[in-house]
Write a protein that holds these residues in place. Structure first.
Motif, PDB file in Angstrom:
ATOM      1  N   SER A   1      -5.839  38.605  28.868  1.00 61.32           N
ATOM      2  CA  SER A   1      -5.361  37.647  27.871  1.00 61.32           C
ATOM      3  C   SER A   1      -4.098  38.163  27.193  1.00 61.32           C
ATOM      4  O   SER A   1      -3.754  39.345  27.283  1.00 61.32           O
ATOM      5  N   GLU A   2      -3.409  37.251  26.496  1.00 63.77           N
ATOM      6  CA  GLU A   2      -2.236  37.654  25.726  1.00 63.77           C
ATOM      7  C   GLU A   2      -2.621  38.659  24.640  1.00 63.77           C
ATOM      8  O   GLU A   2      -1.883  39.600  24.349  1.00 63.77           O
TER       9      GLU A   2
ATOM     10  N   THR B   1      -4.765  40.911  24.792  1.00 64.40           N
ATOM     11  CA  THR B   1      -4.905  42.236  25.394  1.00 64.40           C
ATOM     12  C   THR B   1      -3.559  42.943  25.465  1.00 64.40           C
ATOM     13  O   THR B   1      -3.471  44.158  25.220  1.00 64.40           O
TER      14      THR B   1
ATOM     15  N   SER C   1       3.633  38.450  24.349  1.00 63.63           N
ATOM     16  CA  SER C   1       2.710  37.488  24.963  1.00 63.63           C
ATOM     17  C   SER C   1       3.150  37.202  26.401  1.00 63.63           C
ATOM     18  O   SER C   1       3.621  36.124  26.736  1.00 63.63           O
TER      19      SER C   1
END
Length: 253
Positions: free
Chosen positions: A170-171, A173, A155
């Motif tokens: 985004s995390e 992703t 993350s």
């Protein structure tokens, strides 16, 4: 028998590091074998035939290649031995939590935190970190495993963006990279290189994904941030609590 990924990765790295265009990989391999004091035949079998390297070979090659020994085990697709393993897996904090404070620090503030980390006793060696992922053997998986070798979870979208000018994603992703649901691009590889403390050209060689993004807007202290991450990778939960509290205090003073 499955071939080791190490041979191809090492071949590309040696190719990228050739001092001249006319220097052959065979010459590079011979110099590496000599400097590492390893068998030329054994090294050739790894590079040319995909033979799985032994742990002793990895330990001897790492300092000559200028790569952390623990990282070279990851690059070789081997478990990281207990005497070299990071503290991963860990909850609720990880080294990424520390870096979220570090990216906002001044040079003097980072030095204060580095001094604190350096003063903490090194926890004893652990068992080799368990392989909790079921990622396919891909360049993206290698990058995420190198993160884990620093006790940093996947993350890291914000860290990649702010340290290495990674894409604005985004995390979720970043997690998708490991499972092959997201296409790995040169921008990712260059950003990971800066966060992990590698020359982008070396990371391009190791992953086979390039070219280097030369105009990346990299954090001016990216090298120091990467070094601090490595320094903190074996800290215990209690030690990370201490470091995070100190980071918060340093930034408030």
């Amino acid at each position: 028998m499955a071939e080791s990924p190490f041979g191809v990765r090492l071949w590309r790295l040696l190719s990228q590091r050739r001092p001249t265009f006319d220097t052959s990989i065979e010459q590079m391999r011979a110099v590496l074998a000599r400097d590492a004091d390893v068998s030329g035949r054994e090294l050739a079998a790894v590079i040319r035939d995909g033979v799985v390297p032994g742990p002793d070979l990895v330990r001897k090659l790492a300092p000559v290649l200028g790569i952390h020994t623990a990282d070279l085990f990851v690059i070789a697709g081997l478990p990281v031995p207990g005497d070299l393993a990071s503290a991963w897996p860990m909850a609720p904090w990880d080294v990424g939590t520390v870096l979220r404070h570090v990216i906002r620090m001044t040079t003097d503030e980072r030095r204060q935190l580095q001094a604190l980390i350096g003063s903490l006793p090194t926890p004893p060696g652990t068992e080799p970190a368990p392989s909790y992922d079921d990622y396919p053997d891909t360049p993206a998986a290698l990058l995420l495993r190198l993160l884990r070798n620093r006790n940093i979870r996947a993350s890291t979208a914000r860290l990649l963006k702010e340290v290495g000018d990674g894409p604005y994603v985004s995390e979720a992703t970043i997690f998708g990279l490991g499972r092959g649901r997201v296409v790995i691009t040169p921008q990712y590889v260059t950003a990971f290189a800066h966060l992990l403390g590698y020359l982008p050209s070396d990371m391009v060689a190791l992953t086979g994904i390039g070219p280097v993004v030369e105009d990346a807007r990299v954090h001016p202290a990216s090298s120091e941030i990467a070094a601090l991450a490595w320094q903190a990778r074996r800290l215990s939960t209690e030690q990370l609590d201490t470091v995070i509290a100190a980071a918060q205090s340093i930034r408030q003073t």
